[in-house]
Design a protein around this motif. Structure first.
Motif, PDB file in Angstrom:
ATOM      1  N   GLY A  58       0.779  -1.231   0.000  1.00 54.66           N
ATOM      2  CA  GLY A  58       0.000   0.000   0.000  1.00 54.66           C
ATOM      3  C   GLY A  58       0.813   1.285   0.000  1.00 54.66           C
ATOM      4  N   GLU A  59       2.133   1.166   0.149  1.00 45.74           N
ATOM      5  CA  GLU A  59       2.988   2.362   0.184  1.00 45.74           C
ATOM      6  C   GLU A  59       3.336   2.837  -1.224  1.00 45.74           C
ATOM      7  OE1 GLU A  59       6.491   1.956   2.623  1.00 45.74           O
ATOM      8  OE2 GLU A  59       5.375   0.913   4.202  1.00 45.74           O
ATOM      9  N   SER A  60       3.650   4.121  -1.321  1.00 46.23           N
ATOM     10  CA  SER A  60       4.173   4.689  -2.560  1.00 46.23           C
ATOM     11  C   SER A  60       5.624   4.268  -2.717  1.00 46.23           C
ATOM     12  CB  SER A  60       4.104   6.216  -2.502  1.00 46.23           C
ATOM     13  OG  SER A  60       2.760   6.632  -2.470  1.00 46.23           O
ATOM     14  N   PRO A  61       6.171   4.408  -3.921  1.00 46.48           N
ATOM     15  CA  PRO A  61       7.582   4.080  -4.110  1.00 46.48           C
ATOM     16  C   PRO A  61       8.506   4.927  -3.222  1.00 46.48           C
ATOM     17  CG  PRO A  61       6.479   4.233  -6.218  1.00 46.48           C
ATOM     18  CD  PRO A  61       5.512   4.735  -5.180  1.00 46.48           C
ATOM     19  N   HIS A  62       9.699   4.421  -3.021  1.00 46.41           N
ATOM     20  CA  HIS A  62      10.748   5.096  -2.265  1.00 46.41           C
ATOM     21  C   HIS A  62      11.005   6.472  -2.880  1.00 46.41           C
ATOM     22  CE1 HIS A  62      14.886   5.936  -0.956  1.00 46.41           C
ATOM     23  NE2 HIS A  62      14.709   5.028   0.002  1.00 46.41           N
ATOM     24  N   GLU A  63      11.355   7.430  -2.052  1.00 46.33           N
ATOM     25  CA  GLU A  63      11.604   8.803  -2.543  1.00 46.33           C
ATOM     26  C   GLU A  63      12.703   8.851  -3.604  1.00 46.33           C
ATOM     27  OE1 GLU A  63      14.488  10.238   1.120  1.00 46.33           O
ATOM     28  OE2 GLU A  63      12.316  10.360   1.374  1.00 46.33           O
ATOM     29  N   GLY A  64      13.678   7.961  -3.508  1.00 44.20           N
ATOM     30  CA  GLY A  64      14.743   7.904  -4.515  1.00 44.20           C
ATOM     31  C   GLY A  64      14.224   7.434  -5.862  1.00 44.20           C
ATOM     32  N   THR A  65      13.310   6.495  -5.842  1.00 44.36           N
ATOM     33  CA  THR A  65      12.680   6.020  -7.075  1.00 44.36           C
ATOM     34  C   THR A  65      11.847   7.133  -7.696  1.00 44.36           C
ATOM     35  OG1 THR A  65      12.656   3.707  -6.384  1.00 44.36           O
ATOM     36  CG2 THR A  65      11.008   4.360  -8.019  1.00 44.36           C
ATOM     37  N   LEU A  66      11.058   7.802  -6.865  1.00 38.39           N
ATOM     38  CA  LEU A  66      10.229   8.906  -7.372  1.00 38.39           C
ATOM     39  C   LEU A  66      11.089  10.020  -7.954  1.00 38.39           C
ATOM     40  CD1 LEU A  66       7.546   9.057  -4.537  1.00 38.39           C
ATOM     41  CD2 LEU A  66       7.278   8.113  -6.848  1.00 38.39           C
ATOM     42  N   ALA A  67      12.207  10.319  -7.308  1.00 37.03           N
ATOM     43  CA  ALA A  67      13.093  11.396  -7.777  1.00 37.03           C
ATOM     44  C   ALA A  67      13.724  11.058  -9.124  1.00 37.03           C
ATOM     45  CB  ALA A  67      14.174  11.675  -6.733  1.00 37.03           C
ATOM     46  N   ILE A  68      14.171   9.812  -9.292  1.00 36.38           N
ATOM     47  CA  ILE A  68      14.821   9.446 -10.557  1.00 36.38           C
ATOM     48  C   ILE A  68      13.794   9.383 -11.684  1.00 36.38           C
ATOM     49  CG2 ILE A  68      14.770   6.911 -10.423  1.00 36.38           C
ATOM     50  CD1 ILE A  68      17.933   8.766 -11.337  1.00 36.38           C
ATOM     51  N   LEU A  69      12.586   8.923 -11.389  1.00 33.77           N
ATOM     52  CA  LEU A  69      11.544   8.913 -12.416  1.00 33.77           C
ATOM     53  C   LEU A  69      11.192  10.339 -12.831  1.00 33.77           C
ATOM     54  CD1 LEU A  69       9.204   6.080 -11.076  1.00 33.77           C
ATOM     55  CD2 LEU A  69      10.775   5.955 -13.035  1.00 33.77           C
ATOM     56  N   LYS A  70      11.101  11.225 -11.860  1.00 33.83           N
ATOM     57  CA  LYS A  70      10.806  12.628 -12.155  1.00 33.83           C
ATOM     58  C   LYS A  70      11.926  13.246 -12.991  1.00 33.83           C
ATOM     59  CE  LYS A  70       9.509  16.975  -9.988  1.00 33.83           C
ATOM     60  NZ  LYS A  70       9.226  17.675  -8.747  1.00 33.83           N
ATOM     61  N   LYS A  71      13.170  12.944 -12.634  1.00 30.83           N
ATOM     62  CA  LYS A  71      14.332  13.468 -13.364  1.00 30.83           C
ATOM     63  C   LYS A  71      14.246  13.120 -14.857  1.00 30.83           C
ATOM     64  CE  LYS A  71      19.354  13.010 -13.702  1.00 30.83           C
ATOM     65  NZ  LYS A  71      20.557  12.394 -13.119  1.00 30.83           N
ATOM     66  N   TYR A  72      13.813  11.902 -15.142  1.00 30.91           N
ATOM     67  CA  TYR A  72      13.745  11.452 -16.532  1.00 30.91           C
ATOM     68  C   TYR A  72      12.344  11.582 -17.131  1.00 30.91           C
ATOM     69  CZ  TYR A  72      18.518   9.887 -16.068  1.00 30.91           C
ATOM     70  OH  TYR A  72      19.878   9.857 -15.883  1.00 30.91           O
ATOM     71  N   LYS A  73      11.474  12.314 -16.429  1.00 30.87           N
ATOM     72  CA  LYS A  73      10.123  12.605 -16.919  1.00 30.87           C
ATOM     73  C   LYS A  73       9.308  11.339 -17.209  1.00 30.87           C
ATOM     74  CE  LYS A  73      11.423  17.093 -18.900  1.00 30.87           C
ATOM     75  NZ  LYS A  73      12.553  17.309 -18.038  1.00 30.87           N
ATOM     76  N   VAL A  74       9.394  10.390 -16.281  1.00 30.58           N
ATOM     77  CA  VAL A  74       8.621   9.155 -16.365  1.00 30.58           C
ATOM     78  C   VAL A  74       7.544   9.222 -15.281  1.00 30.58           C
ATOM     79  CG1 VAL A  74       8.687   6.632 -16.126  1.00 30.58           C
ATOM     80  CG2 VAL A  74      10.599   7.832 -17.231  1.00 30.58           C
ATOM     81  N   SER A  75       6.308   9.010 -15.665  1.00 27.57           N
ATOM     82  CA  SER A  75       5.195   9.108 -14.724  1.00 27.57           C
ATOM     83  C   SER A  75       5.243   8.007 -13.667  1.00 27.57           C
ATOM     84  CB  SER A  75       3.869   9.013 -15.479  1.00 27.57           C
ATOM     85  OG  SER A  75       2.800   8.937 -14.558  1.00 27.57           O
ATOM     86  N   SER A  76       4.994   8.405 -12.421  1.00 29.81           N
ATOM     87  CA  SER A  76       4.907   7.436 -11.320  1.00 29.81           C
ATOM     88  C   SER A  76       3.451   7.277 -10.869  1.00 29.81           C
ATOM     89  CB  SER A  76       5.774   7.895 -10.143  1.00 29.81           C
ATOM     90  OG  SER A  76       5.331   9.150  -9.662  1.00 29.81           O
TER      91      SER A  76
END
Length: 156
Positions: A48-66
Motif C-alpha cells: 500500500g505504500e508509494s515508491p521510495h523517494e529515490g525512485t520517485l526522484a529518478i523517475l521525475k528526473k527522466y520525466k517518467v510518470s509514477s
C-alpha cells in the motif's frame, strides 16, 4: 492482452521503477493497447505504500510518470495472470518460485540476463546502495531488451 509483472523484494524501489519505465516505453511504442504492466514484491513489508523517494526522484528526473504506483505483494494468482514475470535479482527468482511454483507454467526472467553487455546478474537494490541512477540505467537497458523479446515472441 500481454501482461508483464516486475518483481523485487519490497516493491518500493526496483520493480515500481521498472514498471513505470516499461509502461512509458510501451506507451511511446504505441503498444499500450496490447501490453499491460504491473509490479509486486515478494515480501509484505510495504503493501500500500508509494515508491521510495529515490525512485520517485529518478523517475521525475527522466520525466517518467509514477502515477498509480502502490506496493503490493506477489500473489499465487499472478502466475496465471502474467505472461512475463521479470525478477530484479536471483534471490527474488527463488522467492517467486517458492510462492507460485505449483502454478507457474512459464519461466521467470531475471532482468539483467536480457542484456548481453551487462556483467551484473542482479539489479542492485538502491534501498541499500542509494545508487538510483545506476539502477535506472540498468533497468532501461533491460526493459529495451525485454520489449524486443516480447515483440519477437508475440509477433508485434
Amino acid at each position: 492482452m500481454i501482461r508483464v509483472l516486475f518483481v523485487c523484494l519490497g516493491n518500493i524501489c526496483r520493480s515500481p521503477m521498472a514498471e513505470a519505465m516499461f509502461r512509458d516505453l510501451v506507451l511511446r511504442e504505441k503498444l499500450d493497447d496490447v501490453i499491460e504492466v504491473d509490479s509486486a514484491g515478494t515480501s509484505h513489508w510495504h503493501i500500500g505504500e508509494s515508491p521510495h523517494e529515490g525512485t520517485l526522484a529518478i523517475l521525475k528526473k527522466y520525466k517518467v510518470s509514477s502515477e498509480g504506483l502502490k506496493a503490493r505483494q506477489l500473489q499465487v494468482e499472478d502466475s496465471d495472470h502474467f505472461h512475463y514475470i521479470v525478477a530484479m535479482d536471483s534471490e527474488n527468482v527463488k522467492n517467486i518460485y517458492r510462492k507460485i511454483a505449483s502454478k507457474r507454467k512459464g519461466p521467470v526472467i531475471q532482468l539483467p540476463d536480457l542484456v548481453k553487455e551487462v556483467k551484473m546478474k542482479d539489479v542492485p537494490d538502491p534501498y541499500f546502495t542509494g545508487n538510483f541512477e545506476e539502477v535506472y540505467e540498468l533497468i532501461e537497458k533491460g526493459n529495451l531488451a525485454l520489449l524486443q523479446l516480447i515483440k519477437q515472441e508475440q509477433h508485434l
